[in-house]
Write a protein that holds these residues in place. Structure first.
Motif, PDB file in Angstrom:
ATOM      1  N   SER A 134       0.554  -0.941  -0.058  1.00 24.57           N
ATOM      2  CA  SER A 134      -0.211  -0.112  -0.305  1.00 24.57           C
ATOM      3  C   SER A 134       1.524   0.709   0.155  1.00 24.57           C
ATOM      4  CB  SER A 134      -1.046   0.240   0.794  1.00 24.57           C
ATOM      5  OG  SER A 134      -1.237   1.282   1.772  1.00 24.57           O
ATOM      6  N   PRO A 135       0.271   2.389  -0.673  1.00 29.85           N
ATOM      7  CA  PRO A 135       1.028   3.278  -0.835  1.00 29.85           C
ATOM      8  C   PRO A 135       1.076   4.739   0.638  1.00 29.85           C
ATOM      9  CG  PRO A 135      -0.957   4.075  -1.185  1.00 29.85           C
ATOM     10  CD  PRO A 135      -1.165   1.907  -1.197  1.00 29.85           C
ATOM     11  N   ASP A 136      -0.065   3.917   1.563  1.00 30.46           N
ATOM     12  CA  ASP A 136       0.318   3.896   3.149  1.00 30.46           C
ATOM     13  C   ASP A 136       1.390   3.847   3.765  1.00 30.46           C
ATOM     14  OD1 ASP A 136      -3.027   5.365   3.423  1.00 30.46           O
ATOM     15  OD2 ASP A 136      -3.272   3.488   3.021  1.00 30.46           O
ATOM     16  N   VAL A 137       2.112   2.674   3.521  1.00 25.72           N
ATOM     17  CA  VAL A 137       3.628   2.679   4.292  1.00 25.72           C
ATOM     18  C   VAL A 137       4.091   3.395   4.307  1.00 25.72           C
ATOM     19  CG1 VAL A 137       5.508   0.987   4.165  1.00 25.72           C
ATOM     20  CG2 VAL A 137       3.247  -0.623   3.692  1.00 25.72           C
ATOM     21  N   PRO A 138       4.847   3.954   2.692  1.00 24.90           N
ATOM     22  CA  PRO A 138       5.430   5.158   2.786  1.00 24.90           C
ATOM     23  C   PRO A 138       5.044   6.791   3.582  1.00 24.90           C
ATOM     24  CG  PRO A 138       4.712   4.181   0.643  1.00 24.90           C
ATOM     25  CD  PRO A 138       4.136   3.409   1.099  1.00 24.90           C
ATOM     26  N   ARG A 139       3.544   6.589   3.786  1.00 27.18           N
ATOM     27  CA  ARG A 139       2.920   8.033   3.969  1.00 27.18           C
ATOM     28  C   ARG A 139       3.689   7.309   5.911  1.00 27.18           C
ATOM     29  NH1 ARG A 139      -0.684   7.713   7.273  1.00 27.18           N
ATOM     30  NH2 ARG A 139      -1.783   6.254   6.850  1.00 27.18           N
ATOM     31  N   LEU A 140       3.598   6.455   6.428  1.00 21.72           N
ATOM     32  CA  LEU A 140       3.846   6.288   7.747  1.00 21.72           C
ATOM     33  C   LEU A 140       4.915   6.108   7.901  1.00 21.72           C
ATOM     34  CD1 LEU A 140       1.318   2.976   7.914  1.00 21.72           C
ATOM     35  CD2 LEU A 140       1.039   5.001   9.311  1.00 21.72           C
ATOM     36  N   MET A 141       6.235   5.980   6.969  1.00 19.60           N
ATOM     37  CA  MET A 141       7.241   5.760   7.357  1.00 19.60           C
ATOM     38  C   MET A 141       7.773   6.987   7.328  1.00 19.60           C
ATOM     39  SD  MET A 141       8.679   2.445   4.493  1.00 19.60           S
ATOM     40  CE  MET A 141       8.687   1.291   5.043  1.00 19.60           C
ATOM     41  N   ASP A 142       7.119   8.031   6.446  1.00 14.77           N
ATOM     42  CA  ASP A 142       6.972   9.460   6.135  1.00 14.77           C
ATOM     43  C   ASP A 142       6.538  10.261   7.596  1.00 14.77           C
ATOM     44  OD1 ASP A 142       8.336  11.959   5.009  1.00 14.77           O
ATOM     45  OD2 ASP A 142       6.678  12.448   5.765  1.00 14.77           O
ATOM     46  N   GLU A 146      10.823   5.609  10.064  1.00 15.26           N
ATOM     47  CA  GLU A 146      10.997   4.194   8.967  1.00 15.26           C
ATOM     48  C   GLU A 146      11.029   3.289  10.555  1.00 15.26           C
ATOM     49  OE1 GLU A 146      13.223   2.016   5.751  1.00 15.26           O
ATOM     50  OE2 GLU A 146      14.292   3.593   6.890  1.00 15.26           O
ATOM     51  N   GLU A 147      11.526   3.109  11.271  1.00 11.06           N
ATOM     52  CA  GLU A 147      12.073   2.692  13.128  1.00 11.06           C
ATOM     53  C   GLU A 147      10.996   2.264  13.463  1.00 11.06           C
ATOM     54  OE1 GLU A 147      14.439   3.750  16.223  1.00 11.06           O
ATOM     55  OE2 GLU A 147      15.857   2.809  15.161  1.00 11.06           O
ATOM     56  N   GLU A 148      10.417   3.406  13.637  1.00 11.67           N
ATOM     57  CA  GLU A 148       8.884   3.339  14.292  1.00 11.67           C
ATOM     58  C   GLU A 148       7.328   2.622  13.857  1.00 11.67           C
ATOM     59  OE1 GLU A 148       5.598   2.961  17.111  1.00 11.67           O
ATOM     60  OE2 GLU A 148       7.544   3.666  17.618  1.00 11.67           O
ATOM     61  N   TYR A 149       7.820   3.104  12.064  1.00 10.65           N
ATOM     62  CA  TYR A 149       6.878   1.556  11.750  1.00 10.65           C
ATOM     63  C   TYR A 149       7.065   0.430  11.728  1.00 10.65           C
ATOM     64  CZ  TYR A 149       5.271  -0.561   7.305  1.00 10.65           C
ATOM     65  OH  TYR A 149       4.635  -2.003   6.878  1.00 10.65           O
ATOM     66  N   PHE A 150       8.306  -0.317  11.618  1.00 11.54           N
ATOM     67  CA  PHE A 150       8.278  -1.973  12.309  1.00 11.54           C
ATOM     68  C   PHE A 150       7.984  -2.344  12.962  1.00 11.54           C
ATOM     69  CE2 PHE A 150      11.122  -0.734   8.147  1.00 11.54           C
ATOM     70  CZ  PHE A 150      10.254  -1.513   7.133  1.00 11.54           C
ATOM     71  N   THR A 151       7.881  -1.208  14.144  1.00 11.87           N
ATOM     72  CA  THR A 151       7.856  -1.802  15.763  1.00 11.87           C
ATOM     73  C   THR A 151       6.118  -2.478  15.308  1.00 11.87           C
ATOM     74  OG1 THR A 151       7.013   0.116  16.618  1.00 11.87           O
ATOM     75  CG2 THR A 151       9.564  -0.234  15.979  1.00 11.87           C
ATOM     76  N   GLY A 152       6.176  -3.611  16.615  1.00 12.40           N
ATOM     77  CA  GLY A 152       4.988  -3.733  16.830  1.00 12.40           C
ATOM     78  C   GLY A 152       4.022  -5.090  15.706  1.00 12.40           C
ATOM     79  N   LYS A 153       2.864  -5.467  15.874  1.00 11.28           N
ATOM     80  CA  LYS A 153       2.199  -6.315  15.409  1.00 11.28           C
ATOM     81  C   LYS A 153       1.879  -5.491  13.859  1.00 11.28           C
ATOM     82  CE  LYS A 153       2.773  -9.715  17.943  1.00 11.28           C
ATOM     83  NZ  LYS A 153       3.457 -11.227  17.568  1.00 11.28           N
ATOM     84  N   TRP A 154       1.491  -7.402  13.666  1.00  7.44           N
ATOM     85  CA  TRP A 154       0.501  -6.460  11.779  1.00  7.44           C
ATOM     86  C   TRP A 154      -0.739  -5.956  11.881  1.00  7.44           C
ATOM     87  CZ3 TRP A 154      -4.290  -9.063   9.859  1.00  7.44           C
ATOM     88  CH2 TRP A 154      -4.028  -8.992   8.219  1.00  7.44           C
ATOM     89  N   ALA A 155      -1.222  -5.541  13.456  1.00  4.31           N
ATOM     90  CA  ALA A 155      -2.838  -5.586  13.269  1.00  4.31           C
ATOM     91  C   ALA A 155      -3.135  -3.817  13.961  1.00  4.31           C
ATOM     92  CB  ALA A 155      -3.320  -5.942  14.159  1.00  4.31           C
ATOM     93  N   ALA A 230      11.977  -4.349  17.039  1.00  3.77           N
ATOM     94  CA  ALA A 230      11.759  -4.232  15.353  1.00  3.77           C
ATOM     95  C   ALA A 230      11.449  -4.775  14.631  1.00  3.77           C
ATOM     96  CB  ALA A 230      12.460  -2.810  15.024  1.00  3.77           C
ATOM     97  N   ALA A 231      10.734  -5.797  13.547  1.00  4.02           N
ATOM     98  CA  ALA A 231      11.214  -6.358  11.939  1.00  4.02           C
ATOM     99  C   ALA A 231      11.240  -5.850  10.885  1.00  4.02           C
ATOM    100  CB  ALA A 231      10.744  -8.011  12.413  1.00  4.02           C
ATOM    101  N   VAL A 232      12.611  -5.226  10.773  1.00  7.92           N
ATOM    102  CA  VAL A 232      12.633  -4.607   9.738  1.00  7.92           C
ATOM    103  C   VAL A 232      12.880  -5.254   8.284  1.00  7.92           C
ATOM    104  CG1 VAL A 232      14.640  -2.344   8.680  1.00  7.92           C
ATOM    105  CG2 VAL A 232      14.304  -2.828  11.348  1.00  7.92           C
ATOM    106  N   VAL A 233      12.347  -4.729   6.939  1.00 10.93           N
ATOM    107  CA  VAL A 233      12.875  -5.184   5.987  1.00 10.93           C
ATOM    108  C   VAL A 233      14.309  -5.114   5.919  1.00 10.93           C
ATOM    109  CG1 VAL A 233      12.445  -5.114   3.317  1.00 10.93           C
ATOM    110  CG2 VAL A 233      10.032  -5.220   5.294  1.00 10.93           C
ATOM    111  N   THR A 234      14.959  -6.131   4.577  1.00 11.34           N
ATOM    112  CA  THR A 234      16.211  -6.168   4.374  1.00 11.34           C
ATOM    113  C   THR A 234      16.885  -7.032   3.322  1.00 11.34           C
ATOM    114  OG1 THR A 234      16.374  -5.502   7.259  1.00 11.34           O
ATOM    115  CG2 THR A 234      18.701  -5.955   5.856  1.00 11.34           C
ATOM    116  N   LEU A 235      17.304  -6.381   2.506  1.00 10.22           N
ATOM    117  CA  LEU A 235      17.875  -6.961   1.444  1.00 10.22           C
ATOM    118  C   LEU A 235      18.786  -7.632   1.489  1.00 10.22           C
ATOM    119  CD1 LEU A 235      16.527  -4.517  -1.060  1.00 10.22           C
ATOM    120  CD2 LEU A 235      15.608  -5.891   0.477  1.00 10.22           C
ATOM    121  N   PRO A 236      18.906  -8.504   1.514  1.00  6.96           N
ATOM    122  CA  PRO A 236      20.448  -9.698   1.391  1.00  6.96           C
ATOM    123  C   PRO A 236      21.658  -9.362   0.683  1.00  6.96           C
ATOM    124  CG  PRO A 236      18.427 -11.528   0.728  1.00  6.96           C
ATOM    125  CD  PRO A 236      18.045  -9.886   0.564  1.00  6.96           C
ATOM    126  N   TRP A 237      22.082  -8.445  -0.251  1.00  8.90           N
ATOM    127  CA  TRP A 237      22.626  -7.956  -1.323  1.00  8.90           C
ATOM    128  C   TRP A 237      23.891  -7.847  -0.675  1.00  8.90           C
ATOM    129  CZ3 TRP A 237      19.181  -3.805  -4.571  1.00  8.90           C
ATOM    130  CH2 TRP A 237      17.904  -4.869  -4.845  1.00  8.90           C
TER     131      TRP A 237
END
Length: 497
Positions: A134-142, A146-155, A230-237
């Protein structure tokens, strides 16, 4: 006199036609000017996609056509081996082929994998599971960081992440230029080093905005500066883009997505490494972007625009493939289908071998195998399934990089075979030389073997959809984030009802 009247009439008709033509050209110029202008949206992050229709009607209408890709294709029903391969992991509960972008939110809420939370602090999944939906995700990150966005549960974000993949996922909210709005991609590119975001061309961006989501990633579990988990999306590159590079990376940091319920193997779950596989193929090497094939330019009258009905390029070959290829559509399609059949053949063989290895490993533990005996077996199983999953989780890999896809699947089969040879010796040593893995032919039979309480999962999910989801929608509407008309009439399709 009659002659002059005829000439006058012809002249008047010609002038009239010219006037209409000029008016039409001026109208198209005005429309093109409007399209090229940057809209002044009321909100800095306008995530309701329908709000952009007044400025970009053709792009919006074509985007909404992703609604037509609404079929549910139950992959567990087609390939029951998947249930065993993912035993102990969410994908053994429910896994469907991806639908159109229009359904990103619906499918994320409906899948059994996201569980049945009763409030914002319950449920099995972290907030990171919303990241590509969702575009709501970059809105929330902004808004939150970003760090706070990745904390907590999906709900936690049930009433915040409400609009499906759309405009603000790929565009700068001020200029509408292409922009990567999820910064983990910037960091990963900088770490790998081949291409840095600040050096990306417009053609690069026509792929990188897709690479925000169509990549391999994992959740790096860490504590924030404020002490939250936090569970932070990370790319293994770090080591590179290939399946071997990422396998090495995961092994070095001793990462696993879960421990297999039967074989006790520390497992890796490939996500959707479309970008990485694309890079290894002919299109990637020649910088043919994702948008070139999946979002071709379309001419409508005097207006040229990008088709946002992102889907299968083979459904519109005259605007996609045939811009470059100099063979007939029939010949090209036959070649593509041959590649798909070769991939499917190895895909099925790999699943059979790896699922058997899991079951045989489970038996080995049961009859007394030691950790020392099993260590090399589990490593083979881990690598075999990672490679198989990597090749098929990138759904169009057989097309983007056919040679690499077959190579990766071949190594998966080889490693599974090596695991089974070792297991045969271990089973013989512990008196189970005649052991044969249980047979199963359906999803239901496979789920019974792994002890999955499918009926209860469905009951819990239906209760969640009845109670909590309507609350989320009402809250989102009050916040001005959600327009109920945008999803009116959508049938909640699932694989379990």
């Amino acid at each position: 006199m009659k002659k002059y009247k005829i000439l006058l009439a012809i002249s008047l008709i010609a002038i009239g036609l010219m006037s209409v033509l000029v008016a039409s050209i001026n109208e198209k110029k005005d429309e093109q000017k409007q399209i090229n202008s940057v809209p002044q949206m009321e909100k800095r992050w306008e995530t309701k996609n329908e709000e952009f229709r007044k400025y970009y009607p053709r792009q919006f209408d074509s985007w909404k056509q992703t609604k037509n890709s609404d079929d549910i294709h139950d992959m567990l029903k087609e390939y029951p081996e998947l249930v065993v391969l993912w035993a102990g992991y969410g994908f053994s509960k429910d896994y469907n082929a991806p639908r159109g972008h229009f359904y990103a939110i619906e499918d994320n809420r409906n899948t059994l994998r996201t569980g049945a939370p009763v409030d914002e602090k319950t449920g099995p999944m972290p907030t990171a599971c919303w990241t590509c939906k969702s575009p709501d995700v970059p809105r929330l990150m902004d808004e939150q960081g970003e760090e706070e966005y990745f904390t907590g549960k999906w709900a936690k974000y049930g009433s915040e992440v409400i609009n499906p993949i759309g405009c603000m996922d790929c565009h700068n909210p001020k200029t509408m230029e292409l922009q990567v709005n999820r910064k983990y991609l910037d960091r990963a590119l900088a770490t790998e080093g081949t291409l840095k975001m600040e050096d990306a061309t417009q053609q690069d961006m026509r792929t990188l905005v897709c690479a925000q989501c169509h990549v391999e990633y994992y959740f790096d579990k860490r504590k924030t500066a404020s002490g939250k988990k936090a569970a932070v999306v990370t790319l293994p590159w770090k080591n590179g883009f290939t399946v071997d590079d990422m396998e090495k990376y995961y092994d070095e940091i001793e990462f696993s997505d879960w421990t297999h319920k039967i074989s006790k193997t520390p497992m890796l779950k490939a996500q959707h490494p479309g970008y990485e596989m694309w890079k290894t193929g002919a299109h990637g090497r020649n910088n043919v972007s994702c948008a070139d094939c999946h979002m071709p330019y379309t001419q409508e009258g005097g207006i040229k625009y990008t088709d946002h009905n992102i889907g299968n390029p083979l459904e519109n070959m005259s605007k996609t493939c045939m811009n470059c290829h100099r063979v007939s559509e029939k010949e090209l399609l036959a070649n593509i289908n041959e590649k798909r059949e070769r991939k499917n053949e190895l895909h099925k063989k790999a699943m059979v071998q790896i699922s058997a290895a899991h079951l045989e490993a489970g038996k080995a533990w049961e009859v007394g195998a030691t950790k020392e005996e099993m260590a090399p077996v589990l490593k083979d199983i881990r690598h075999a399934q990672w490679r198989w999953d990597y090749a098929v989780a990138s759904h169009p890999a057989f097309f983007h990089a056919p040679e690499e896809t077959l190579r990766v699947l071949a190594t998966a089969i080889d490693k599974a075979g090596q695991a089974r040879i070792k297991l045969a010796k271990i089973l013989a040593k512990h008196g189970a030389v005649d052991y044969k893995a249980p047979e199963y032919k359906t999803k239901e039979e496979a789920q019974k073997i792994i002890g999955l309480p499918f009926k209860k999962l469905v009951e819990d999910k239906e209760r969640f959809n009845k109670n909590l989801v309507p609350q989320w929608k009402k809250e989102a509407e009050k916040k001005g984030l959600y327009n109920p008309e945008s999803t009116k009439g959508i049938e909640d399709k699932t694989s379990y009802n």
